[in-house]
Design an enzyme around this catalytic site. Structure first.
Site, PDB file in Angstrom:
ATOM      1  N   CYS A 130       0.689  -1.289  -0.122  1.00 25.75           N
ATOM      2  CA  CYS A 130      -0.104  -0.060  -0.078  1.00 25.75           C
ATOM      3  C   CYS A 130       0.853   1.283  -0.062  1.00 25.75           C
ATOM      4  O   CYS A 130       0.233   2.372  -0.252  1.00 25.75           O
ATOM      5  CB  CYS A 130      -1.075  -0.243   1.074  1.00 25.75           C
ATOM      6  SG  CYS A 130      -2.069  -1.441   1.156  1.00 25.75           S
TER       7      CYS A 130
ATOM      8  N   HIS B  93      -3.564   6.927   3.349  1.00 21.51           N
ATOM      9  CA  HIS B  93      -3.729   5.560   2.543  1.00 21.51           C
ATOM     10  C   HIS B  93      -5.012   5.229   3.249  1.00 21.51           C
ATOM     11  O   HIS B  93      -5.522   5.413   4.195  1.00 21.51           O
ATOM     12  CB  HIS B  93      -2.649   4.586   2.986  1.00 21.51           C
ATOM     13  CG  HIS B  93      -3.177   3.077   2.611  1.00 21.51           C
ATOM     14  ND1 HIS B  93      -3.746   2.988   1.277  1.00 21.51           N
ATOM     15  CD2 HIS B  93      -3.501   1.992   3.255  1.00 21.51           C
ATOM     16  CE1 HIS B  93      -4.005   1.647   1.354  1.00 21.51           C
ATOM     17  NE2 HIS B  93      -3.715   1.075   2.245  1.00 21.51           N
TER      18      HIS B  93
ATOM     19  N   ASN C 211     -10.257  -0.182   0.045  1.00 20.44           N
ATOM     20  CA  ASN C 211      -8.624  -0.177   0.192  1.00 20.44           C
ATOM     21  C   ASN C 211      -8.163  -0.764  -1.345  1.00 20.44           C
ATOM     22  O   ASN C 211      -8.061  -1.934  -1.465  1.00 20.44           O
ATOM     23  CB  ASN C 211      -8.002  -1.034   1.144  1.00 20.44           C
ATOM     24  CG  ASN C 211      -6.456  -1.165   1.262  1.00 20.44           C
ATOM     25  OD1 ASN C 211      -5.738  -0.500   0.520  1.00 20.44           O
ATOM     26  ND2 ASN C 211      -6.199  -1.726   2.444  1.00 20.44           N
TER      27      ASN C 211
HETATM   28  N1  ACO Z   1     -18.339  -9.259   9.002  1.00 15.95           N
HETATM   29  C1  ACO Z   1     -18.516  -9.645  10.540  1.00 15.95           C
HETATM   30  N2  ACO Z   1     -17.786  -9.680  11.249  1.00 15.95           N
HETATM   31  C2  ACO Z   1     -16.659  -9.761  11.132  1.00 15.95           C
HETATM   32  C3  ACO Z   1     -16.082  -9.516   9.764  1.00 15.95           C
HETATM   33  C4  ACO Z   1     -16.746  -8.995   8.864  1.00 15.95           C
HETATM   34  N3  ACO Z   1     -16.526  -8.822   7.593  1.00 15.95           N
HETATM   35  N4  ACO Z   1     -14.746  -9.689   9.764  1.00 15.95           N
HETATM   36  C5  ACO Z   1     -14.480 -10.092  10.898  1.00 15.95           C
HETATM   37  N5  ACO Z   1     -15.430 -10.125  11.644  1.00 15.95           N
HETATM   38  C6  ACO Z   1     -15.278 -10.530  13.264  1.00 15.95           C
HETATM   39  C7  ACO Z   1     -14.235 -11.444  13.696  1.00 15.95           C
HETATM   40  O1  ACO Z   1     -14.432 -12.731  13.073  1.00 15.95           O
HETATM   41  C8  ACO Z   1     -14.077 -11.219  14.979  1.00 15.95           C
HETATM   42  O2  ACO Z   1     -15.372 -12.055  15.546  1.00 15.95           O
HETATM   43  P1  ACO Z   1     -14.879 -12.987  16.930  1.00 15.95           P
HETATM   44  O3  ACO Z   1     -14.834 -11.781  18.053  1.00 15.95           O
HETATM   45  O4  ACO Z   1     -16.332 -13.878  17.278  1.00 15.95           O
HETATM   46  O5  ACO Z   1     -13.745 -13.670  16.810  1.00 15.95           O
HETATM   47  C9  ACO Z   1     -14.871  -9.643  15.206  1.00 15.95           C
HETATM   48  O6  ACO Z   1     -15.571  -9.406  13.945  1.00 15.95           O
HETATM   49  C10 ACO Z   1     -13.922  -8.764  15.715  1.00 15.95           C
HETATM   50  O7  ACO Z   1     -12.848  -9.118  14.605  1.00 15.95           O
HETATM   51  P2  ACO Z   1     -11.351  -8.165  14.710  1.00 15.95           P
HETATM   52  O8  ACO Z   1     -10.390  -8.566  13.818  1.00 15.95           O
HETATM   53  O9  ACO Z   1     -11.010  -7.787  16.210  1.00 15.95           O
HETATM   54  O10 ACO Z   1     -12.197  -6.603  14.232  1.00 15.95           O
HETATM   55  P3  ACO Z   1     -11.506  -5.279  13.970  1.00 15.95           P
HETATM   56  O11 ACO Z   1     -12.186  -4.204  14.757  1.00 15.95           O
HETATM   57  O12 ACO Z   1      -9.864  -5.440  14.333  1.00 15.95           O
HETATM   58  O13 ACO Z   1     -11.568  -4.856  12.352  1.00 15.95           O
HETATM   59  C11 ACO Z   1     -10.221  -4.987  10.553  1.00 15.95           C
HETATM   60  C12 ACO Z   1     -10.917  -5.771  11.730  1.00 15.95           C
HETATM   61  C13 ACO Z   1     -11.353  -4.016   9.752  1.00 15.95           C
HETATM   62  C14 ACO Z   1      -9.640  -5.869   9.491  1.00 15.95           C
HETATM   63  C15 ACO Z   1      -9.362  -3.962  11.115  1.00 15.95           C
HETATM   64  O14 ACO Z   1      -8.293  -4.895  12.249  1.00 15.95           O
HETATM   65  C16 ACO Z   1      -8.428  -3.439  10.162  1.00 15.95           C
HETATM   66  O15 ACO Z   1      -8.701  -2.743   9.218  1.00 15.95           O
HETATM   67  N6  ACO Z   1      -7.092  -3.592   9.991  1.00 15.95           N
HETATM   68  C17 ACO Z   1      -5.944  -2.964   9.278  1.00 15.95           C
HETATM   69  C18 ACO Z   1      -6.083  -3.441   7.747  1.00 15.95           C
HETATM   70  C19 ACO Z   1      -5.150  -2.598   7.053  1.00 15.95           C
HETATM   71  O16 ACO Z   1      -5.122  -1.406   7.458  1.00 15.95           O
HETATM   72  N7  ACO Z   1      -4.522  -3.006   6.189  1.00 15.95           N
HETATM   73  C20 ACO Z   1      -3.552  -2.003   5.659  1.00 15.95           C
HETATM   74  C21 ACO Z   1      -2.688  -2.687   4.551  1.00 15.95           C
HETATM   75  S1  ACO Z   1      -3.215  -3.627   3.269  1.00 15.95           S
HETATM   76  C22 ACO Z   1      -2.052  -3.851   2.394  1.00 15.95           C
HETATM   77  O17 ACO Z   1      -1.010  -3.535   2.370  1.00 15.95           O
HETATM   78  C23 ACO Z   1      -2.633  -4.536   1.012  1.00 15.95           C
END
Ligand code: ACO
Length: 329
Positions: free
Chosen positions: A116, A256, A286
């Site tokens: 990214c 980003h 993204n």
């Molecule tokens: N729909 C519903 N529930 C979901 C989904 C979804 N799409 N995805 C995950 N959950 C659930 C999980 O299974 C988890 O359930 P559990 O508690 O029963 O296990 C719960 O939601 C919470 O999951 P978390 O991973 O803790 O959720 P979080 O609030 O951290 O959000 C996210 C997840 C959106 C992926 C976040 O961590 C994020 O944005 N991370 C950074 C991503 C990023 O910046 N990438 C950049 C680089 S990308 C690149 O370089 C190509």
């Protein structure tokens, strides 16, 4: 930096595929909800490439728009850098495909891979070529079709990504509209928190890699989230210090576009109002290296970025990689 070695962004272009995939559409594909995706990420919809529509197609369209914006022809280019983690092939490079398609007969062309952060890495590299006198006109393209490496059965990742391309033409600056500073960094210790396990020389494509879904992106969301906030804050601070400015001097921040909560944390750290932060991830998701170019083009089209505006771009990506680039438009 001497006046003669200053570099400007002379043209910007972008392109996204036609098809839109909404959160409602995703509800029918995996166990998720519009409410979860919107509240946890800020994303409402994303553009998805058609079958047979590779990253190069998006990159070519973005590049043509950037060349037109800069008022230069492809034959004038000395260098084409394509940043992508979704190249058309492992080789030849996607940059080679662009060179031929654009008719950039004089240009050296190669790909870089900084996930990214690729657009900021690419502009930083292109800037060095011009500053050192090795090139006069450089095209930097960030082109991605993340949909092709997304596991559409994995709700943790499939709701996050979209496809698109952004491009910038760099030339020697003629006045104080120029790149004020650029900073890039990285830490390879965290590579496997965000990666695609197969398809390279470690795990070449085989029946096993396909069965085990190893040709799709894998991400440890929470760890990546924390690292992204820290790295983007650090990168923005470094670039502002290098430019000798503070966030008060910045007219617009283009971060980003990965997650609204990451963007809000960066704005808070930089002590800037969200009104000064450009956000379009609700409509594009993204798109990896392409997010910043797409957002910059849109901010220009909407008059949010004007001649003289000081813009700070800041990114984070797999690798890990990060970077920030500040320029006067
Ligand atoms: N729909 C519903 N529930 C979901 C989904 C979804 N799409 N995805 C995950 N959950 C659930 C999980 O299974 C988890 O359930 P559990 O508690 O029963 O296990 C719960 O939601 C919470 O999951 P978390 O991973 O803790 O959720 P979080 O609030 O951290 O959000 C996210 C997840 C959106 C992926 C976040 O961590 C994020 O944005 N991370 C950074 C991503 C990023 O910046 N990438 C950049 C680089 S990308 C690149 O370089 C190509």
């Amino acid at each position: 930096m001497s006046e003669a070695s200053k570099v400007r962004i002379a043209g910007v272009g972008s392109h996204v595929p036609e098809r839109i995939l909404t959160n409602k559409d995703l509800e029918a594909m995996v166990e998720t909800s519009d409410e979860w995706i919107t509240s946890r990420t800020g994303i409402r919809e994303r553009h998805i490439a058609a079958d047979g529509e590779p990253s190069s197609s998006l990159g070519i369209a973005a590049a043509q728009a950037a060349l037109k914006d800069a008022g230069i022809s492809a034959e004038e280019l000395d260098l084409i850098i394509v940043a992508t983690i979704t190249p058309d092939y492992i080789y030849p490079s996607t940059a080679s495909i662009l060179q031929q398609a654009l008719g950039a007969t004089r240009a050296v062309a190669y790909d870089i891979e900084a996930a990214c952060s690729g657009f900021i890495y690419g502009i930083t590299i292109g800037e060095q070529y011009i500053a050192s006198g090795r090139a006069e006109k450089v095209l930097v393209v960030a082109a991605e079709t993340l949909s092709k490496i997304t596991d559409w059965q994995d709700r943790n990742t499939c709701v996050l990504f979209g496809d698109g391309a952004g491009a910038a033409v760099l030339t020697r600056a003629v006045d104080d509209s120029c790149i004020l500073s650029s900073y890039i960094g990285g830490d390879g210790a965290f590579g496997e928190l965000l990666y695609m396990p197969a398809g390279g020389s470690l795990n070449p494509a085989s029946e096993r890699t396909v069965l085990e879904r190893m040709h799709y992106m894998k991400m440890s969301g929470n760890e990546v989230f924390r690292a992204a906030v820290n790295a983007m804050n650090n990168a923005a601070s470094k670039a502002m210090a290098m430019a000798g400015i503070t966030s008060k001097d910045v007219d617009l921040i283009i971060p980003h576009q990965a997650n609204m909560r990451i963007i809000q944390s960066v704005a808070k750290f930089m002590e800037v109002d969200m009104a000064k932060v450009y956000v379009n991830l609700d409509r594009f998701g993204n798109t990896s290296a392409a997010t910043i170019g797409i957002a910059l083009r849109e901010a220009m089209d909407r008059g949010v970025v004007k001649k003289g505006s000081v813009v700070a771009m800041v990114a984070f990506g797999g690798g890990f990689t990060w970077g920030s680039l500040i320029f006067r438009c």
